[in-house]
Design an enzyme around this catalytic site. Sequence first.
Site, PDB file in Angstrom:
ATOM      1  N   SER A 119      60.320  37.324  13.558  1.00 38.11           N
ATOM      2  CA  SER A 119      59.674  36.211  12.858  1.00 38.11           C
ATOM      3  C   SER A 119      60.556  34.974  12.740  1.00 38.11           C
ATOM      4  O   SER A 119      60.056  33.888  12.475  1.00 38.11           O
ATOM      5  CB  SER A 119      59.233  36.654  11.460  1.00 38.11           C
ATOM      6  OG  SER A 119      60.351  36.883  10.625  1.00 38.11           O
ATOM      7  N   LYS A 132      63.375  33.953   5.699  1.00 34.78           N
ATOM      8  CA  LYS A 132      62.620  32.814   6.232  1.00 34.78           C
ATOM      9  C   LYS A 132      63.426  31.535   5.988  1.00 34.78           C
ATOM     10  O   LYS A 132      64.471  31.547   5.346  1.00 34.78           O
ATOM     11  CB  LYS A 132      61.248  32.685   5.554  1.00 34.78           C
ATOM     12  CG  LYS A 132      60.372  33.934   5.595  1.00 34.78           C
ATOM     13  CD  LYS A 132      59.879  34.271   6.979  1.00 34.78           C
ATOM     14  CE  LYS A 132      59.042  35.547   6.969  1.00 34.78           C
ATOM     15  NZ  LYS A 132      58.674  35.974   8.334  1.00 34.78           N
TER      16      LYS A 132
END
Length: 312
Positions: A88, A142
């Site tokens: 991701s 993230k």
Amino acid sequence: MRNILTIFLLTSTFFTGILWIIDHILLIKNYFYNKKKTKNNNTILINKVILENKKCFFRSLSSLFPTFFIVFIIRSFIYEPFQIPSGSMMPTLLIGDFILVKKFSYGIKEPITNKTIIKMNLPQRGDIVVFKHPKNNIDYIKRVVGLPGDKIQYDINRKKIKICINYTNQKNCENKLFITYSKPKLSNFFQKIYLLKSRTNEEEKVYNSIYFKKVEEKINNLKHNILILDGINSKINDYYQQKGMPKLIWIVPKNKYFMMGDNRDNSLDSRYWGFVPEENLLGKATKIWMSFEKKENEWPTGIRIKRIGNIY
């Protein structure tokens, strides 16, 4: 899993610490008894008992206390190692990267409950942060895209974002961040597309592979690479809708942050489940200390020496 390891280290440190204290008390007693010159047989007997205590099993355990203590302090308050399990954050972080997370970047926190003891710096836009998911308590990593007070708008077709800072219900964005995107270039990363071989037994086979395109995203003076897939979009209903706001537009609440993965079409992030509270932040990813050549759910096939170093 992470909390289990933290509790294990804390318990082991406490238990071996008690044994370490007892062992040193016995050593001190033995030292003073040996200094006494006496003909009393009781002294000899006591010395024998103390010598036996030194050979006790708990002395071996007590010797582990310094190791447990140092590991617990470093891991809980200074640096903690993490492994990247998914793609991701490609191309910035790859599956098989082992990173160091600076635990004191945003404050000193209690290691079990993650409550802030001493508040320090706040996350900055562009930081790569490890945090606990606000719903399932799983560790995620993230990039910080939106800060408290920001208005975030995501273009589902062009794969671009717009950010208005210090937004306070004004109709027009008066403080818009300058965001630019480079021309997409074909990357070396690809995604496999699967086709059902048989709908009865649901067997699968590889039908095709689509290569990601790499784009440089520049937000003011901060720039990093992202990956996108042309022609592939999530359904608009899959995105998180903030109360009182239309789809694909979010206003970041106080003490919360909007996170996005650099692999924009393969990242479950704030676009899908909302904001990350400040108390969920675990630290800032700063370095790659080891990187194995591997694919998801497969064994490593080599070492990527060139990837070891700072994270940007």
